[in-house]
Design a protein around this motif. Structure first.
Motif, short mmCIF file in Angstrom:
data_model
loop_
_atom_site.label_atom_id
_atom_site.label_comp_id
_atom_site.label_asym_id
_atom_site.label_seq_id
_atom_site.Cartn_x
_atom_site.Cartn_y
_atom_site.Cartn_z
N TYR A 45 0.96 -1.35 -0.20
CA TYR A 45 -0.14 0.08 -0.30
C TYR A 45 1.00 1.23 -0.16
N LYS A 46 1.94 1.24 0.74
CA LYS A 46 2.91 2.39 0.57
C LYS A 46 3.65 2.54 -0.65
N LYS A 47 3.82 1.42 -1.47
CA LYS A 47 4.00 1.86 -2.80
C LYS A 47 2.88 2.15 -3.78
N VAL A 48 1.70 1.99 -3.79
CA VAL A 48 0.70 2.28 -4.42
C VAL A 48 0.26 3.74 -4.24
N TYR A 49 0.09 4.09 -2.89
CA TYR A 49 -0.20 5.41 -2.57
C TYR A 49 0.76 6.30 -2.97
N ALA A 50 1.96 6.03 -2.64
CA ALA A 50 3.27 6.82 -2.87
C ALA A 50 3.24 7.16 -4.54
N TYR A 51 3.01 6.28 -5.31
CA TYR A 51 3.23 6.40 -6.60
C TYR A 51 1.93 7.33 -7.07
N TYR A 52 0.83 7.45 -6.41
CA TYR A 52 -0.37 8.31 -6.81
C TYR A 52 0.12 9.91 -6.48
N LYS A 53 0.59 9.84 -5.22
CA LYS A 53 1.03 11.10 -4.67
C LYS A 53 2.30 11.76 -5.36
N SER A 54 3.08 11.04 -6.00
CA SER A 54 4.09 11.42 -6.72
C SER A 54 3.65 11.90 -8.07
N HIS A 55 2.49 11.56 -8.61
CA HIS A 55 2.05 11.75 -9.75
C HIS A 55 0.81 12.78 -9.70
N GLY A 56 0.98 13.63 -8.74
CA GLY A 56 -0.24 14.91 -8.85
C GLY A 56 -1.46 14.44 -8.08
N VAL A 57 -1.55 13.41 -7.39
CA VAL A 57 -2.86 13.31 -6.52
C VAL A 57 -2.68 13.68 -5.37
N GLU A 58 -3.42 14.72 -4.64
CA GLU A 58 -3.41 15.40 -3.56
C GLU A 58 -3.86 14.83 -2.39
N ILE A 59 -5.20 13.93 -2.81
CA ILE A 59 -5.83 13.41 -1.60
C ILE A 59 -6.02 12.10 -1.67
N ILE A 60 -5.90 11.03 -0.72
CA ILE A 60 -6.26 9.92 -0.97
C ILE A 60 -7.33 9.41 0.13
N VAL A 61 -8.37 8.94 -0.19
CA VAL A 61 -9.43 8.67 0.30
C VAL A 61 -9.41 6.97 0.68
N HIS A 62 -9.44 6.48 1.55
CA HIS A 62 -9.26 4.83 1.70
C HIS A 62 -10.72 4.76 2.31
N HIS A 63 -11.37 3.61 1.56
CA HIS A 63 -12.73 3.02 2.15
C HIS A 63 -12.66 1.51 2.55
N SER A 64 -13.22 1.40 3.92
CA SER A 64 -13.45 0.36 4.48
C SER A 64 -14.32 0.57 5.52
N ASP A 65 -15.80 -0.07 5.01
CA ASP A 65 -16.96 0.34 5.90
C ASP A 65 -16.89 -0.79 6.91
N SER A 66 -16.17 -0.67 7.86
CA SER A 66 -15.74 -1.89 8.83
C SER A 66 -15.17 -1.21 10.13
N TYR A 67 -14.96 -2.06 10.93
CA TYR A 67 -14.25 -1.82 12.09
C TYR A 67 -12.56 -1.79 11.38
N ALA A 68 -11.99 -0.77 11.75
CA ALA A 68 -10.38 -0.83 11.24
C ALA A 68 -9.44 0.17 12.12
N ALA A 69 -10.33 0.51 13.43
CA ALA A 69 -9.45 1.52 14.24
C ALA A 69 -7.86 1.24 14.57
#
Length: 334
Positions: A207-231
């Motif tokens: 996940y660090k690789k995937v999200y880092a790629y997007y952020k290094s290519h102009g993506v400002e905001i990453i929203v991660h969806h998990s409609d569950s317990y994930a605290a």
């Protein structure tokens, strides 16, 4: 008055929003040609229509049983893609990502029409790394394989990660999104599917690789969806670069998460679809739940939202009723 985009940024950055962000209002979602192949029913569809089924680009058969809230993979012996995790390489084939520019044209046109001064041009990615793993083999076999065949599971996760990175290349080249809305359900209503230590072992680096790629290519905001317990995975979300945890159900104790992690990550949810989005829903119940969530979570680092992974609701009128009550709470609290 701030634009929807400005108000979103003020909220998640601890600034001076002038109202609550109203669910998905700041995120203009769009899809891709690879996504359409993965969910082969239509540009904006997440799978077959109620009563139907389809085979996606991973070879997974998806069925939408009538009366259910959405489509799910079939994992009986006749449909399961991976029956022996040690032999996954012989049955799992990576979907194509080398779509020519002509296949992107309709999506580029949609992206170009987005008013980026007012909202985020947001690409959606559904069925993330963990979901894709268990879509191929079934949740029971998947969880058992983490213990029984960790080497093979590491290989499969790395293979899926490679696909996500190739997918991201096309997205960033053609659509140039401002935000990513990424689905991957990590838990039930009461717990995560795996311990934080196991999550770290199998998924954190990917996940660090995937999200880092997007952020290094102009993506400002990453929203991660998990409609569950994930605290218990919020520290991992922060480490991997997530800006907003969307889908955080009430069971996460969202006010505590806001107090503990606000400023490092924001939270979008605390309005459970299981409570509000049902056949006998009432405006009184919606009013009560929205007021509870807004008052308890406060104005910063929190976005009131149904926990469903996208704008809308299973039962007509619920999403709109929630929006009305968010407007009411904005007038009261701002």
């Amino acid at each position: 008055m701030l634009t929807k985009r400005q108000n979103f940024l003020e909220t998640i950055h601890g600034g001076k929003p002038d109202r609550f962000v109203k669910q998905y209002e700041a995120l203009h979602l769009l899809m891709t040609p690879a996504y359409q192949a993965q969910n082969p029913i239509g540009v904006n569809s997440r799978g077959p229509a109620p009563g139907g089924e389809a085979v996606n680009s991973w070879g997974v058969t998806i069925k939408f049983v009538e009366g259910h809230p959405g489509p799910f993979p079939l994992h009986d012996d006749a449909h399961k893609v991976v029956k022996d995790i040690t032999k996954w390489k012989s049955v799992v084939k990576m979907p194509r990502t080398d779509y020519p520019a002509s296949d992107w044209e309709q999506y580029v046109k949609i992206a170009g029409a987005v008013d980026r001064e007012n909202v985020f041009c947001t690409v959606g990615y559904f069925c993330g790394l963990f979901e894709q793993t268990h879509y191929l083999m079934g949740i029971d076999d998947c969880l058992a394989a983490f213990y029984e065949e960790p080497e093979a599971m590491h290989e499969l996760v790395e293979f899926i990660t490679e696909y996500e990175l190739k997918y991201a290349e096309g997205v960033c080249k053609y659509l140039k999104p401002d935000a990513l809305f990424h689905h991957d359900d990590w838990g039930t209503q009461i717990s995560t599917f795996m311990s934080p230590a196991m999550f770290d072992e199998f998924y954190l680096d990917s996940y660090k690789k995937v999200y880092a790629y997007y952020k290094s290519h102009g993506v400002e905001i990453i929203v991660h969806h998990s409609d569950s317990y994930a605290a218990t995975l919020v520290p991992q979300m922060i480490e991997m670069g997530v800006d907003v945890f969307q889908g955080c159900t009430t069971q996460n104790n969202v006010p505590d998460l806001v107090k503990k992690y606000g400023g490092k990550i924001s939270f979008m949810g605390d309005l459970n679809n299981g409570v509000l989005d049902k056949g006998d829903w009432t405006k009184e119940l919606v009013r009560s739940e929205v007021e509870r969530a807004c008052r308890n979570n406060g104005k910063l680092y929190y976005i009131p939202c149904l926990t469903m992974g996208g704008p809308g609701s299973t039962f007509p009128g619920v999403y709109e009723a929630v929006n009305e009550e968010i407007d009411r709470m904005s007038k009261e609290l701002f």
